[in-house]
Motif scaffolding. Structure first.
Motif, PDB file in Angstrom:
ATOM      1  N   ALA A 102      34.663  44.884  35.274  1.00 24.99           N
ATOM      2  CA  ALA A 102      35.858  45.128  34.465  1.00 24.99           C
ATOM      3  C   ALA A 102      36.824  46.072  35.176  1.00 24.99           C
ATOM      4  O   ALA A 102      38.047  45.856  35.156  1.00 24.99           O
ATOM      5  CB  ALA A 102      35.468  45.697  33.107  1.00 24.99           C
ATOM      6  N   SER A 103      36.286  47.115  35.805  1.00 21.40           N
ATOM      7  CA  SER A 103      37.134  48.057  36.532  1.00 21.40           C
ATOM      8  C   SER A 103      37.790  47.378  37.731  1.00 21.40           C
ATOM      9  O   SER A 103      38.977  47.585  38.010  1.00 21.40           O
ATOM     10  CB  SER A 103      36.313  49.260  36.994  1.00 21.40           C
ATOM     11  OG  SER A 103      37.125  50.171  37.715  1.00 21.40           O
ATOM     12  N   TYR A 104      37.010  46.569  38.442  1.00 25.06           N
ATOM     13  CA  TYR A 104      37.556  45.820  39.582  1.00 25.06           C
ATOM     14  C   TYR A 104      38.716  44.934  39.113  1.00 25.06           C
ATOM     15  O   TYR A 104      39.801  44.948  39.689  1.00 25.06           O
ATOM     16  CB  TYR A 104      36.450  44.975  40.211  1.00 25.06           C
ATOM     17  CG  TYR A 104      36.892  44.164  41.401  1.00 25.06           C
ATOM     18  CD1 TYR A 104      36.643  44.608  42.694  1.00 25.06           C
ATOM     19  CD2 TYR A 104      37.569  42.958  41.246  1.00 25.06           C
ATOM     20  CE1 TYR A 104      37.053  43.877  43.797  1.00 25.06           C
ATOM     21  CE2 TYR A 104      37.988  42.220  42.334  1.00 25.06           C
ATOM     22  CZ  TYR A 104      37.724  42.673  43.610  1.00 25.06           C
ATOM     23  OH  TYR A 104      38.141  41.949  44.682  1.00 25.06           O
ATOM     24  N   ASP A 105      38.454  44.157  38.061  1.00 23.31           N
ATOM     25  CA  ASP A 105      39.472  43.222  37.586  1.00 23.31           C
ATOM     26  C   ASP A 105      40.726  43.946  37.118  1.00 23.31           C
ATOM     27  O   ASP A 105      41.845  43.495  37.381  1.00 23.31           O
ATOM     28  CB  ASP A 105      38.910  42.369  36.451  1.00 23.31           C
ATOM     29  CG  ASP A 105      37.883  41.349  36.925  1.00 23.31           C
ATOM     30  OD1 ASP A 105      37.813  41.100  38.150  1.00 23.31           O
ATOM     31  OD2 ASP A 105      37.162  40.809  36.071  1.00 23.31           O
ATOM     32  N   ILE A 110      46.422  44.558  37.696  1.00 27.49           N
ATOM     33  CA  ILE A 110      47.679  45.300  37.554  1.00 27.49           C
ATOM     34  C   ILE A 110      48.360  45.500  38.901  1.00 27.49           C
ATOM     35  O   ILE A 110      49.551  45.210  39.065  1.00 27.49           O
ATOM     36  CB  ILE A 110      47.427  46.650  36.865  1.00 27.49           C
ATOM     37  CG1 ILE A 110      46.987  46.426  35.421  1.00 27.49           C
ATOM     38  CG2 ILE A 110      48.690  47.524  36.906  1.00 27.49           C
ATOM     39  CD1 ILE A 110      46.584  47.685  34.685  1.00 27.49           C
ATOM     40  N   ASN A 111      47.613  45.960  39.894  1.00 24.75           N
ATOM     41  CA  ASN A 111      48.220  46.393  41.155  1.00 24.75           C
ATOM     42  C   ASN A 111      48.558  45.250  42.101  1.00 24.75           C
ATOM     43  O   ASN A 111      49.453  45.396  42.939  1.00 24.75           O
ATOM     44  CB  ASN A 111      47.296  47.369  41.878  1.00 24.75           C
ATOM     45  CG  ASN A 111      47.150  48.692  41.160  1.00 24.75           C
ATOM     46  OD1 ASN A 111      47.774  48.922  40.127  1.00 24.75           O
ATOM     47  ND2 ASN A 111      46.317  49.570  41.681  1.00 24.75           N
ATOM     48  N   VAL A 112      47.840  44.136  42.012  1.00 25.05           N
ATOM     49  CA  VAL A 112      48.077  43.024  42.942  1.00 25.05           C
ATOM     50  C   VAL A 112      48.592  41.789  42.198  1.00 25.05           C
ATOM     51  O   VAL A 112      49.686  41.296  42.476  1.00 25.05           O
ATOM     52  CB  VAL A 112      46.806  42.684  43.744  1.00 25.05           C
ATOM     53  CG1 VAL A 112      47.117  41.596  44.778  1.00 25.05           C
ATOM     54  CG2 VAL A 112      46.253  43.923  44.428  1.00 25.05           C
ATOM     55  N   LYS A 113      47.811  41.288  41.244  1.00 23.39           N
ATOM     56  CA  LYS A 113      48.274  40.142  40.455  1.00 23.39           C
ATOM     57  C   LYS A 113      49.609  40.446  39.792  1.00 23.39           C
ATOM     58  O   LYS A 113      50.527  39.607  39.797  1.00 23.39           O
ATOM     59  CB  LYS A 113      47.229  39.782  39.395  1.00 23.39           C
ATOM     60  CG  LYS A 113      47.666  38.684  38.428  1.00 23.39           C
ATOM     61  CD  LYS A 113      46.629  38.482  37.321  1.00 23.39           C
ATOM     62  CE  LYS A 113      47.140  37.509  36.270  1.00 23.39           C
ATOM     63  NZ  LYS A 113      46.172  37.341  35.158  1.00 23.39           N
ATOM     64  N   GLY A 114      49.726  41.637  39.221  1.00 23.11           N
ATOM     65  CA  GLY A 114      50.966  41.999  38.538  1.00 23.11           C
ATOM     66  C   GLY A 114      52.160  41.992  39.467  1.00 23.11           C
ATOM     67  O   GLY A 114      53.238  41.504  39.108  1.00 23.11           O
ATOM     68  N   LEU A 149      38.570  50.660  45.571  1.00 25.33           N
ATOM     69  CA  LEU A 149      39.350  49.641  44.880  1.00 25.33           C
ATOM     70  C   LEU A 149      40.844  49.951  44.923  1.00 25.33           C
ATOM     71  O   LEU A 149      41.652  49.090  45.256  1.00 25.33           O
ATOM     72  CB  LEU A 149      38.902  49.515  43.424  1.00 25.33           C
ATOM     73  CG  LEU A 149      37.520  48.924  43.186  1.00 25.33           C
ATOM     74  CD1 LEU A 149      37.281  48.748  41.691  1.00 25.33           C
ATOM     75  CD2 LEU A 149      37.353  47.590  43.901  1.00 25.33           C
ATOM     76  N   TYR A 150      41.215  51.177  44.576  1.00 22.23           N
ATOM     77  CA  TYR A 150      42.635  51.528  44.561  1.00 22.23           C
ATOM     78  C   TYR A 150      43.249  51.371  45.943  1.00 22.23           C
ATOM     79  O   TYR A 150      44.330  50.781  46.097  1.00 22.23           O
ATOM     80  CB  TYR A 150      42.816  52.959  44.055  1.00 22.23           C
ATOM     81  CG  TYR A 150      44.256  53.407  44.060  1.00 22.23           C
ATOM     82  CD1 TYR A 150      45.192  52.802  43.232  1.00 22.23           C
ATOM     83  CD2 TYR A 150      44.688  54.428  44.904  1.00 22.23           C
ATOM     84  CE1 TYR A 150      46.517  53.209  43.241  1.00 22.23           C
ATOM     85  CE2 TYR A 150      46.011  54.846  44.914  1.00 22.23           C
ATOM     86  CZ  TYR A 150      46.922  54.231  44.081  1.00 22.23           C
ATOM     87  OH  TYR A 150      48.242  54.624  44.104  1.00 22.23           O
ATOM     88  N   PHE A 151      42.569  51.877  46.957  1.00 23.99           N
ATOM     89  CA  PHE A 151      43.092  51.786  48.316  1.00 23.99           C
ATOM     90  C   PHE A 151      43.228  50.323  48.741  1.00 23.99           C
ATOM     91  O   PHE A 151      44.200  49.940  49.392  1.00 23.99           O
ATOM     92  CB  PHE A 151      42.189  52.541  49.292  1.00 23.99           C
ATOM     93  CG  PHE A 151      42.256  54.044  49.195  1.00 23.99           C
ATOM     94  CD1 PHE A 151      42.503  54.693  47.989  1.00 23.99           C
ATOM     95  CD2 PHE A 151      42.058  54.830  50.314  1.00 23.99           C
ATOM     96  CE1 PHE A 151      42.550  56.074  47.894  1.00 23.99           C
ATOM     97  CE2 PHE A 151      42.106  56.216  50.242  1.00 23.99           C
ATOM     98  CZ  PHE A 151      42.353  56.843  49.030  1.00 23.99           C
TER      99      PHE A 151
END
Length: 249
Positions: A102-105, A110-114, A149-151
């Motif tokens: 869930a955290s990965y998704d 938000i950061n890439v798909k969005g 993940l964030y990086f």
């Protein structure tokens, strides 16, 4: 003549932080601004703060239906877009062995798909000569424990700025990446870090940067304003790093 006179700018995540600072900067330079955000209360507050040249539209960048609403309402009001600032994002920090699906998704959604679908959905409204700005981060060439993940999402955004720049150049559209360093915004509210841990991260990054301090939202907004304007007309696929030198030393 102001540098964004009569231009139409759309900013996702424009109801707070860097997005809101950029909205102020764009309006000061003559633009009309559409801000897009999830929280109706902060959206209303931001529009009231920005004044009559701002319009707020509520929605989530991970929802294609909401992005279609953004497109439809922007087209109805303004017809076309001169500047698209795909800025919405968040960060969650955790050791790899405690990250769940869930955290990965959530982070990649938000950061890439969005970011990707913001550009795709609004592409038909982008004028020849339009500027697209993607909010990356100075972390995209760094590696720090718990930031995997964030990086990685911000490295993906940097990659998108290159490929979209190549693909959209024949349409006369420029795409650049804006990589802020550590800046005190409400970003901490969109992480899982306690306030004291986030402050410790700020102190650590600032101590490693040549300028030895955090940045300000206004400093990042100034860079966004430059990329939005025709003053950067020969720039595309660039990564504008506003981080006091942290990433590059």
């Amino acid at each position: 003549m102001t540098t964004l006179q009569n231009k139409i700018a759309v900013i996702t995540g424009g109801n707070s932080g860097i997005g809101l600072a950029a909205a102020h900067a764009f309006i000061k330079e003559g633009a009309r601004v559409v801000i897009f955000g999830r929280n109706q209360d902060t959206l209303d507050s931001a529009v009231a703060e920005l004044g009559p040249k701002a319009v707020g539209i509520q929605g989530d960048v991970t929802s294609l239906a909401d992005l279609e609403k953004l497109k439809a309402e922007t087209e109805m009001r303004f017809g076309q877009i001169d500047v698209l600032f795909a800025n919405a994002g968040l960060g969650v920090f955790a050791p790899i062995d405690s990250v769940d699906e869930a955290s990965y998704d959530k982070q990649f959604d938000i950061n890439v798909k969005g970011v990707f679908f913001t550009v795709q959905t609004l592409l038909p409204l982008l004028k020849h000569g339009a500027s697209v700005i993607l909010t990356g981060s100075a972390v995209h060439e760094k590696g720090i424990a718990t930031g995997s993940l964030y990086f990685a999402t911000k490295a993906a955004v940097r990659s998108l700025s290159r490929t979209l720049a190549a693909e959209l150049a024949p349409k006369g559209i420029r795409v650049n990446n804006l990589s802020p360093g550590i800046v005190r915004t409400n970003f901490a509210d969109r992480t899982n870090l306690a306030n004291e841990d986030f402050e410790g991260f700020i102190d650590m990054v600032a101590s490693q940067a040549p300028l030895q301090r955090p940045g300000t939202m206004q400093e990042v907004a100034n860079a966004a304003r430059f990329l939005a304007s025709d003053e950067s007309s020969y720039m595309t696929a660039s990564d504008v790093v506003v981080d006091g030198g942290w990433m590059n030393v």
